[in-house]
Design a protein around this motif. Structure first.
Motif, PDB file in Angstrom:
ATOM      1  N   PRO A   8       0.821  -1.178   0.020  1.00 19.40           N
ATOM      2  CA  PRO A   8      -0.033   0.167  -0.044  1.00 19.40           C
ATOM      3  C   PRO A   8       0.692   1.250   0.049  1.00 19.40           C
ATOM      4  CG  PRO A   8       0.027  -1.071   2.068  1.00 19.40           C
ATOM      5  CD  PRO A   8       0.765  -1.797   1.201  1.00 19.40           C
ATOM      6  N   PRO A   9       0.419   2.262  -0.452  1.00 16.88           N
ATOM      7  CA  PRO A   9       1.112   3.536  -0.856  1.00 16.88           C
ATOM      8  C   PRO A   9       1.543   4.066   0.727  1.00 16.88           C
ATOM      9  CG  PRO A   9      -0.840   3.910  -1.500  1.00 16.88           C
ATOM     10  CD  PRO A   9      -0.835   2.481  -1.479  1.00 16.88           C
ATOM     11  N   PRO A  10       2.548   4.903   0.707  1.00 15.03           N
ATOM     12  CA  PRO A  10       2.626   5.640   2.336  1.00 15.03           C
ATOM     13  C   PRO A  10       1.644   6.523   2.332  1.00 15.03           C
ATOM     14  CG  PRO A  10       4.439   6.146   0.861  1.00 15.03           C
ATOM     15  CD  PRO A  10       3.567   5.035   0.102  1.00 15.03           C
ATOM     16  N   GLU A  11       1.508   6.785   3.766  1.00 15.34           N
ATOM     17  CA  GLU A  11       0.315   7.844   3.927  1.00 15.34           C
ATOM     18  C   GLU A  11       1.128   9.231   3.661  1.00 15.34           C
ATOM     19  OE1 GLU A  11      -1.538   8.159   7.634  1.00 15.34           O
ATOM     20  OE2 GLU A  11      -1.659   5.924   7.647  1.00 15.34           O
ATOM     21  N   GLN A  12       0.207   9.989   2.928  1.00 14.60           N
ATOM     22  CA  GLN A  12       0.686  11.328   2.348  1.00 14.60           C
ATOM     23  C   GLN A  12       0.092  12.337   3.562  1.00 14.60           C
ATOM     24  OE1 GLN A  12       2.598  11.936  -0.141  1.00 14.60           O
ATOM     25  NE2 GLN A  12       2.673   9.943  -0.546  1.00 14.60           N
ATOM     26  N   PRO A  13       1.079  13.389   3.966  1.00 11.98           N
ATOM     27  CA  PRO A  13       0.522  14.319   5.051  1.00 11.98           C
ATOM     28  C   PRO A  13      -0.547  15.000   4.192  1.00 11.98           C
ATOM     29  CG  PRO A  13       2.676  15.045   4.106  1.00 11.98           C
ATOM     30  CD  PRO A  13       2.315  13.503   3.539  1.00 11.98           C
ATOM     31  N   GLN A  14      -1.614  15.189   4.799  1.00 10.78           N
ATOM     32  CA  GLN A  14      -2.747  16.230   4.501  1.00 10.78           C
ATOM     33  C   GLN A  14      -2.686  17.536   4.946  1.00 10.78           C
ATOM     34  OE1 GLN A  14      -5.176  14.960   2.505  1.00 10.78           O
ATOM     35  NE2 GLN A  14      -3.846  12.916   2.497  1.00 10.78           N
TER      36      GLN A  14
END
Length: 196
Positions: A8-14
């Motif tokens: 799964p893609p790494p979490e992007q900062p929102q």
């Protein structure tokens, strides 16, 4: 699930949502405008214009000075003095000043050494050399005429030399008043010696 599936893609900062504050007041002063550099631009433009104008003035001055040197008027010597016009005795007498009798004539004691027309205003002046040819100390009054190319006297001037020893010489200047045309010459009208 199979092992062939990608991780799964790494979490992007929102981005954080803007903090909602109270709505701007109608009575509050407006936010200051973004600072502009208009003043700096205007100052540099005016300063540059002044530098260019100063350079032009210096150039014109040097050109006029060179032109005046190239058209320097030649010195001239006057003819013997002759009275023209009404007698001076008929002139009205001013009670506040007493008439002064002129001193003895000394036409040979003065010569014009330089005759110049001012390059800016067109007024003439003459440099006169006075040599005391008398027996004792004397003062001199030299009357100079400025004559246009047509032979008409345009204005006059006076050069004064005080307390000159016998045989001594001095240079004095006679300033004409008023504008004269190019080609104007200087001549000595008369010279008066006043023994000391």
């Amino acid at each position: 699930m199979s092992d062939n599936s990608p991780p799964p893609p790494p979490e992007q900062p929102q981005p954080e949502p803007p903090v909602a504050g109270p709505p701007p007041s109608l009575w509050a002063p407006p936010a200051p405008p973004r600072r502009q550099r208009t003043g700096l631009i205007v100052t540099l433009a005016v300063g540059g214009s002044l530098v260019v104008a100063g350079a032009l003035v210096a150039l014109v001055h040097s050109l006029l000075d060179a032109a005046a040197d190239s058209i320097a008027l030649p010195p001239a010597r006057s003819a013997p003095y002759e009275e023209e016009g009404p007698d001076e005795e008929e002139a009205p007498y001013d009670e506040e000043t007493e008439p002064v009798a002129p001193g003895p004539r000394a036409d040979g004691d003065a010569t014009v050494t330089k005759c110049v027309r001012d390059k800016l205003i067109g007024w003439p002046h003459a440099e006169v050399e006075v040599v005391n040819g008398g027996e004792g100390p004397a003062g001199y009054i030299v009357f100079v005429e400025f004559v246009d190319p047509d032979g008409k006297m345009r204005t006059g001037g006076v050069a004064i030399a005080d307390d000159l020893a016998p045989g001594a010489s001095v240079k004095a200047e006679a300033q004409g008043l008023g504008e004269v045309p190019a080609g104007t010459t200087c001549r000595i009208d008369r010279v008066e010696r006043d023994p000391a």
